[in-house]
Design a protein around this motif. Sequence first.
Motif, mmCIF file in Angstrom:
data_model
loop_
_atom_site.group_PDB
_atom_site.id
_atom_site.type_symbol
_atom_site.label_atom_id
_atom_site.label_comp_id
_atom_site.label_asym_id
_atom_site.label_seq_id
_atom_site.Cartn_x
_atom_site.Cartn_y
_atom_site.Cartn_z
ATOM 1 N N UNK A 128 0.839 -1.204 0.000
ATOM 2 C CA UNK A 128 0.000 0.000 0.000
ATOM 3 C C UNK A 128 0.869 1.247 0.000
ATOM 4 N N UNK A 129 0.367 2.288 -0.638
ATOM 5 C CA UNK A 129 1.038 3.576 -0.615
ATOM 6 C C UNK A 129 0.917 4.215 0.759
ATOM 7 N N UNK A 141 -9.175 3.694 3.832
ATOM 8 C CA UNK A 141 -8.894 3.576 5.259
ATOM 9 C C UNK A 141 -8.300 2.223 5.576
ATOM 10 N N UNK A 142 -8.276 1.896 6.872
ATOM 11 C CA UNK A 142 -7.681 0.614 7.292
ATOM 12 C C UNK A 142 -8.449 0.001 8.457
ATOM 13 N N UNK A 194 1.900 7.143 7.479
ATOM 14 C CA UNK A 194 0.488 7.471 7.267
ATOM 15 C C UNK A 194 0.021 6.871 5.959
ATOM 16 N N UNK A 195 -1.016 6.077 6.023
ATOM 17 C CA UNK A 195 -1.578 5.450 4.839
ATOM 18 C C UNK A 195 -2.086 6.521 3.877
ATOM 19 N N UNK A 196 -1.785 6.357 2.591
ATOM 20 C CA UNK A 196 -2.297 7.301 1.574
ATOM 21 C C UNK A 196 -3.696 6.850 1.213
ATOM 22 N N UNK A 197 -4.705 7.648 1.514
ATOM 23 C CA UNK A 197 -6.092 7.280 1.267
ATOM 24 C C UNK A 197 -6.768 8.255 0.321
ATOM 25 N N UNK A 198 -7.839 7.769 -0.296
ATOM 26 C CA UNK A 198 -8.582 8.601 -1.239
ATOM 27 C C UNK A 198 -9.473 9.575 -0.493
#
Length: 390
Positions: free
Chosen positions: A223-224, A291-292, A386-390
């Motif tokens: 994941x980005x 999200x996660x 930090x997860x890159x989210x839309x």
Amino acid sequence: MRRSRLPYACLSALLVLGGWTATGTGQATADDSPTKAPAKASPAPASEGLLQAMRRDLGLSKEQAEKRLAAERTATALVPKARKAAGSAYGGSWFDARSERLTVGVTEDASPATVRRVEATGAAVRTVEHTARELDRAKARIDRLDAPSGVSSWHVDPAAGTVVVNVVRGERADNDVRDFVSRARAAGPVTVRTVASAPTTFAAGTVGGDPYYTGNVRCSIGFSVHGGFITAGHCGGVGQQVRGWDGSYIGNFQGSSFPDNDYAWVNVGSGWWTVPVVLGWGTVPDQLVRGSAEAPVGASICRSGSTTRWHCGRVLAKNETVNYAQGAVHQMTKTSVCAEGGDSGGSFISGDQAQGVTSGGWGNCSSGGETWFQPVNEILGRYGLTLHTA
């Protein structure tokens, strides 16, 4: 992100590396507790491709798949509320595919008021013998034992109220295996089950596709994150250079852990960039990551990897210790999804919620098998990403 050769490049371009997104298989590590609050699951409708994959791999009709995904979103949101409501009587939770509800175990000594509070969340209640804390402590004691190669893995099964120790078929009579099982039983409630073969990692030698490369090893992007991407630790060590599908330089491993854990992260530069997308490989549309939020045991889940591309299955167990030849890896999530060499590090996703990166397993995508992943929130917490989210 350098990429132009895929017909769905417009969406792939949203991904971190040129075709890297959710593809891949790698070993995953799980952190004890996520430090980042998971984002809310989006009620956006599932794509036709995703529904087709669930029909192929889970045997569901389109209507059944849509209903299942909606029920799983509800169950995922209920988990923290139900756990809080159960308090010290909490015996674990899981998604029941038949009733399509979250089921929460509570011990016999739970008060009627406690049971009512749990039911008020919308979850079903089942009486269990042991609390989740008791089972986790038993597993932690087993984690301190040296496991022989004939022992595949072990995990807490809240529905069965036991720690399940998986032994490779044909190895149960081995003296070292018998000794391990005996010591494991002394640690707490244990059930022994037989599995087809020992787990292996899913890294592979250089072949074509949309992977990333470290030396002559091919793995898949998970994941980005802001500044790079996460993947499996067994795919490379700190400082190792990473090349993309086109052979161009991407970045270097900034952090890596394996065994004990199986996670890593790579920085991104030199014309590559990150985007919140998991590659669908033309089987399904590329999937946006929003999200996660952690899916419960029993929920459906899908995986994207550079070798076998897109496959779906169910979450079978959490916090499982997997005994690879290189050493034990802790806090993994087991699934019924297949994978093969080169899928390591790739994405596990439930709906639009990131779940983890592929670690290893047994079997293949022709005859079937099981695959483990390292939960994403643990990786984010370990490296402060930090997860890159839309």
